[in-house]
Motif scaffolding. Structure first.
Motif, mmCIF file in Angstrom:
data_model
loop_
_atom_site.group_PDB
_atom_site.id
_atom_site.type_symbol
_atom_site.label_atom_id
_atom_site.label_comp_id
_atom_site.label_asym_id
_atom_site.label_seq_id
_atom_site.Cartn_x
_atom_site.Cartn_y
_atom_site.Cartn_z
ATOM 1 N N MET A 38 0.837 -1.206 0.000
ATOM 2 C CA MET A 38 0.000 0.000 0.000
ATOM 3 C C MET A 38 0.870 1.254 0.000
ATOM 4 O O MET A 38 0.525 2.262 -0.621
ATOM 5 C CB MET A 38 -0.937 -0.008 1.213
ATOM 6 N N HIS A 42 0.550 4.415 -2.464
ATOM 7 C CA HIS A 42 0.355 5.770 -1.949
ATOM 8 C C HIS A 42 1.494 6.687 -2.385
ATOM 9 O O HIS A 42 1.276 7.867 -2.676
ATOM 10 C CB HIS A 42 0.254 5.739 -0.418
ATOM 11 N N HIS A 90 -8.281 4.408 -6.942
ATOM 12 C CA HIS A 90 -7.680 3.734 -5.788
ATOM 13 C C HIS A 90 -8.643 3.728 -4.597
ATOM 14 O O HIS A 90 -8.867 2.691 -3.968
ATOM 15 C CB HIS A 90 -6.366 4.426 -5.411
ATOM 16 N N GLU A 94 -10.725 0.586 -2.759
ATOM 17 C CA GLU A 94 -10.604 0.318 -1.317
ATOM 18 C C GLU A 94 -11.987 0.217 -0.673
ATOM 19 O O GLU A 94 -12.251 -0.700 0.105
ATOM 20 C CB GLU A 94 -9.804 1.430 -0.640
ATOM 21 N N GLU A 169 -3.291 5.741 6.666
ATOM 22 C CA GLU A 169 -3.791 4.405 6.309
ATOM 23 C C GLU A 169 -2.703 3.337 6.459
ATOM 24 O O GLU A 169 -2.992 2.181 6.793
ATOM 25 C CB GLU A 169 -4.328 4.423 4.876
HETATM 26 FE FE LIG Z 1 -4.862 3.242 0.121
#
Ligand SMILES: [Fe+2]
Length: 219
Positions: A38, A42, A90, A94, A169
């Motif tokens: 992740m 990001h 994205h 999620e 996150e």
């Molecule tokens: Fe994410």
């Protein structure tokens, strides 16, 4: 903040990249894998935002006719549009697949509520930027506008909420170490497959920008 010195430090700001968790956590469990994967995604989004903030001020607009080139503005607006679509895709994936799969596996409804809520904090700003990038004619484009309606003003209205979320996150995912490692990996792989199967044309358009933004990811 990358795990190795950047050879393009001008591209790694104003928003810092996320250090790859697997570089400091060596316990080989799935929560580290998930958080590291992740963080790569990001960082791609952060690099795209940094590129806009770094490059856009140097693209002359129609208020400076001597240096203004409409094609440059068209290219910039297309880049911004692709970046918005990549970010939206994205977060859509999620919310639709990854978060529900994690919550189902953990048996904890609401486990991903914080990141889900954070999405709502920058959603409207992202939509405004996407609409601006799609609809603005090159002659009308301004980076800074006295009325506060330039593209920089739109980005400034949500960029902190967005990047705060992208950092936060990763911490949430690093908090999943209590879950069964094999099961978590299976859940992540399944969610990834579902996400890939639900890609769209916008994602393909975004691929070029992703490749450009991801070429320096810290592994
Ligand atoms: Fe994410």
């Amino acid at each position: 903040m990358t795990t190795r010195p950047s050879d393009a430090p001008w591209a790694d700001g104003p928003f810092a990249l996320i250090p790859t968790p697997s570089q400091r956590l060596k316990d080989n469990l799935s929560y580290v894998h998930v958080a590291s994967e992740m963080s790569h995604v990001h960082n791609t989004l952060i690099r795209g935002l940094n590129a806009i903030l770094q490059q856009a001020p140097h693209v002359p607009d129609a208020s400076t006719p001597a240096t203004y080139n409409p094609k440059d503005v068209t290219d910039l607006l297309f880049y911004v549009r692709c970046w918005c679509e990549m970010v939206n895709h994205h977060h859509g994936v999620e919310e639709a697949f990854i978060f529900p799969e994690f919550e189902k596996f953990a048996g904890q409804p609401g486990l991903m509520e914080d990141p889900r809520h954070q999405h709502s904090l920058f959603h409207d700003g992202m939509e405004r930027l996407l609409a601006y990038a799609k609809a603005t004619k090159p002659d009308e484009y301004r980076w800074i506008s006295q009325g506060g309606n330039g593209m920089k003003d739109i980005i400034d209205s949500f960029s902190k909420a967005l990047t705060d979320h992208l950092y936060a996150e990763i911490e949430v995912l690093l908090g999943l170490g209590h879950l069964d490692s094999a099961g978590l990996r299976e859940t992540w792989d399944k969610a990834e497959k579902i996400a890939q199967a639900n890609g769209n044309l916008g994602l393909l358009v975004s691929l070029a920008i992703a490749l450009l933004c991801d070429h320096e990811r810290s592994c």
